[in-house]
Scaffold this motif. Structure first.
Motif, PDB file in Angstrom:
ATOM      1  N   ALA A   1      40.458  90.582 -14.493  1.00 27.89           N
ATOM      2  CA  ALA A   1      39.027  90.822 -14.277  1.00 27.89           C
ATOM      3  C   ALA A   1      38.199  89.650 -14.783  1.00 27.89           C
ATOM      4  N   ALA A   2      38.548  89.127 -15.951  1.00 24.05           N
ATOM      5  CA  ALA A   2      37.804  87.995 -16.513  1.00 24.05           C
ATOM      6  C   ALA A   2      37.980  86.741 -15.662  1.00 24.05           C
ATOM      7  N   THR A   3      39.207  86.508 -15.195  1.00 25.51           N
ATOM      8  CA  THR A   3      39.487  85.325 -14.375  1.00 25.51           C
ATOM      9  C   THR A   3      38.754  85.400 -13.040  1.00 25.51           C
ATOM     10  N   VAL A   4      38.777  86.567 -12.422  1.00 21.91           N
ATOM     11  CA  VAL A   4      38.095  86.755 -11.142  1.00 21.91           C
ATOM     12  C   VAL A   4      36.587  86.586 -11.295  1.00 21.91           C
ATOM     13  N   SER A   5      36.028  87.155 -12.346  1.00 23.42           N
ATOM     14  CA  SER A   5      34.586  87.050 -12.580  1.00 23.42           C
ATOM     15  C   SER A   5      34.162  85.592 -12.702  1.00 23.42           C
ATOM     16  N   LEU A   6      34.971  84.806 -13.403  1.00 19.90           N
ATOM     17  CA  LEU A   6      34.646  83.395 -13.587  1.00 19.90           C
ATOM     18  C   LEU A   6      34.784  82.618 -12.281  1.00 19.90           C
ATOM     19  N   SER A   7      35.917  82.785 -11.609  1.00 20.21           N
ATOM     20  CA  SER A   7      36.171  81.977 -10.410  1.00 20.21           C
ATOM     21  C   SER A   7      35.260  82.352  -9.246  1.00 20.21           C
ATOM     22  N   LEU A   8      35.141  83.655  -8.967  1.00 15.99           N
ATOM     23  CA  LEU A   8      34.289  84.063  -7.856  1.00 15.99           C
ATOM     24  C   LEU A   8      32.809  83.895  -8.200  1.00 15.99           C
ATOM     25  N   GLY A   9      32.482  84.072  -9.471  1.00 20.95           N
ATOM     26  CA  GLY A   9      31.101  83.865  -9.897  1.00 20.95           C
ATOM     27  C   GLY A   9      30.643  82.439  -9.657  1.00 20.95           C
ATOM     28  N   LEU A  10      31.519  81.482  -9.971  1.00 24.08           N
ATOM     29  CA  LEU A  10      31.193  80.077  -9.735  1.00 24.08           C
ATOM     30  C   LEU A  10      31.050  79.788  -8.245  1.00 24.08           C
TER      31      LEU A  10
ATOM     32  N   ALA B   1      40.903  93.426  -8.845  1.00 23.83           N
ATOM     33  CA  ALA B   1      39.772  92.883  -9.604  1.00 23.83           C
ATOM     34  C   ALA B   1      38.786  92.178  -8.679  1.00 23.83           C
ATOM     35  N   ALA B   2      39.301  91.422  -7.704  1.00 26.65           N
ATOM     36  CA  ALA B   2      38.427  90.725  -6.759  1.00 26.65           C
ATOM     37  C   ALA B   2      37.645  91.713  -5.905  1.00 26.65           C
ATOM     38  N   ALA B   3      38.312  92.761  -5.436  1.00 27.59           N
ATOM     39  CA  ALA B   3      37.638  93.764  -4.609  1.00 27.59           C
ATOM     40  C   ALA B   3      36.514  94.442  -5.383  1.00 27.59           C
ATOM     41  N   ARG B   4      36.781  94.796  -6.624  1.00 28.47           N
ATOM     42  CA  ARG B   4      35.758  95.449  -7.441  1.00 28.47           C
ATOM     43  C   ARG B   4      34.587  94.516  -7.718  1.00 28.47           C
ATOM     44  N   TYR B   5      34.907  93.270  -8.057  1.00 26.13           N
ATOM     45  CA  TYR B   5      33.853  92.308  -8.393  1.00 26.13           C
ATOM     46  C   TYR B   5      32.949  92.054  -7.195  1.00 26.13           C
ATOM     47  N   LEU B   6      33.539  91.791  -6.040  1.00 30.53           N
ATOM     48  CA  LEU B   6      32.744  91.485  -4.855  1.00 30.53           C
ATOM     49  C   LEU B   6      31.921  92.695  -4.403  1.00 30.53           C
TER      50      LEU B   6
END
Length: 268
Positions: free
Chosen positions: A119-128, A158-163
């Protein structure tokens, strides 16, 4: 049943499939598919349609496990333990397995990521990535994320939830509508933006199951057959999930791969 007893029951179920004639990798897949089916049943979801031979011993062993608090990650943990087991076929035809070393787990590179780290990795990468795109909700549909070693689907989930959450935030939805909108967005986001591959067929089953369970089984289990596939995306331009390749080709041609999604999920 505690974790040790559950792991023992799963190992014995795999041994039962192997004793019936399945090769050990196939026995592991049959066992994991049974666990996925049982997990779906425990949540009163439709049958997955996953294919595996009936084995009365394995069925009884799997049925003895209380899956109430389980998720796909729990099955993934047991799958990793099974990959460390070395099977032995005895003179009477029975197969037993004992843990010796990393075994096939090392060969397959099967080291699953904790959900919190994903979750932390996805938030950082997709957030950027999103920070460099227009701030409107339509930018979400241009994200094309793939996990080339998807394991139990932890990064995909994690990516699905974040997006989906980012889409809801960009739509400025009223607080009382956010949960409904998130649930409506999730299947669309998964289908259009989330892709995965793995050289281990069991990992592909687990990833598809993780996303299918996340949407409450509201789509057929085969829904993501073109999004998450067996293989390596590093094998050349024609490798990788078909749906992902189509998105890549459409992006290069600078045109939509299908009918544009509405900004508001679930709207008519």
């Amino acid at each position: 049943m505690n974790a040790k007893a559950a792991a023992d029951a799963v190992r014995r179920a795999a041994e039962a499939h192997a004793t019936a004639g399945a090769l050990w990798p196939d026995a592991l897949q049959h066992t994991v598919r049974q666990l996925i089916d049982r997990l779906a049943a425990s949540r009163s979801l439709p049958a997955t349609g996953l294919d595996y031979p009936y084995n009365s011993t394995a069925t009884s062993l799997i049925a003895s496990i209380d899956l109430t608090s389980w998720g796909v990650a729990s099955i993934g943990d047991l799958h990793q333990l099974l990959l460390e087991a070395e099977p032995t076929r005895h003179a009477d035809g029975t197969v037993t397995a004992s843990r010796t070393s990393v075994g096939r787990r090392g060969e397959l590179g099967s080291w699953y990521t904790p959900p919190e780290l994903a979750a932390a990795t996805v938030s950082l990468s997709l957030g950027l990535q999103l920070a460099q795109m227009p701030p409107g909700p339509e930018s979400i549909w241009h994200i094309n994320t793939i996990d080339p070693a998807c394991g139990a689907g932890v990064f995909l989930l994690a990516a699905a939830r974040y997006l989906s959450q980012e889409l809801v935030c960009r739509l400025s939805v009223r607080p009382e509508e956010q949960v409904r909108m998130f649930q409506a967005a999730l299947p669309q986001v998964i289908e259009d933006c989330v892709f995965g591959a793995d050289i281990d067929p069991v990992a592909v089953d687990l990833s598809r199951a993780a996303l299918w369970l996340e949407i409450g089984g509201t789509r057929p289990f085969s829904w993501l057959d073109r999004n998450i596939t067996v293989g390596s995306v590093l094998e050349g331009p024609h490798a990788g999930p078909p749906a992902w390749r189509e998105r890549q080709e459409a992006a290069r041609a600078n045109q939509p791969s299908n009918t544009p999604r509405p900004n508001q999920p679930g709207s008519n």
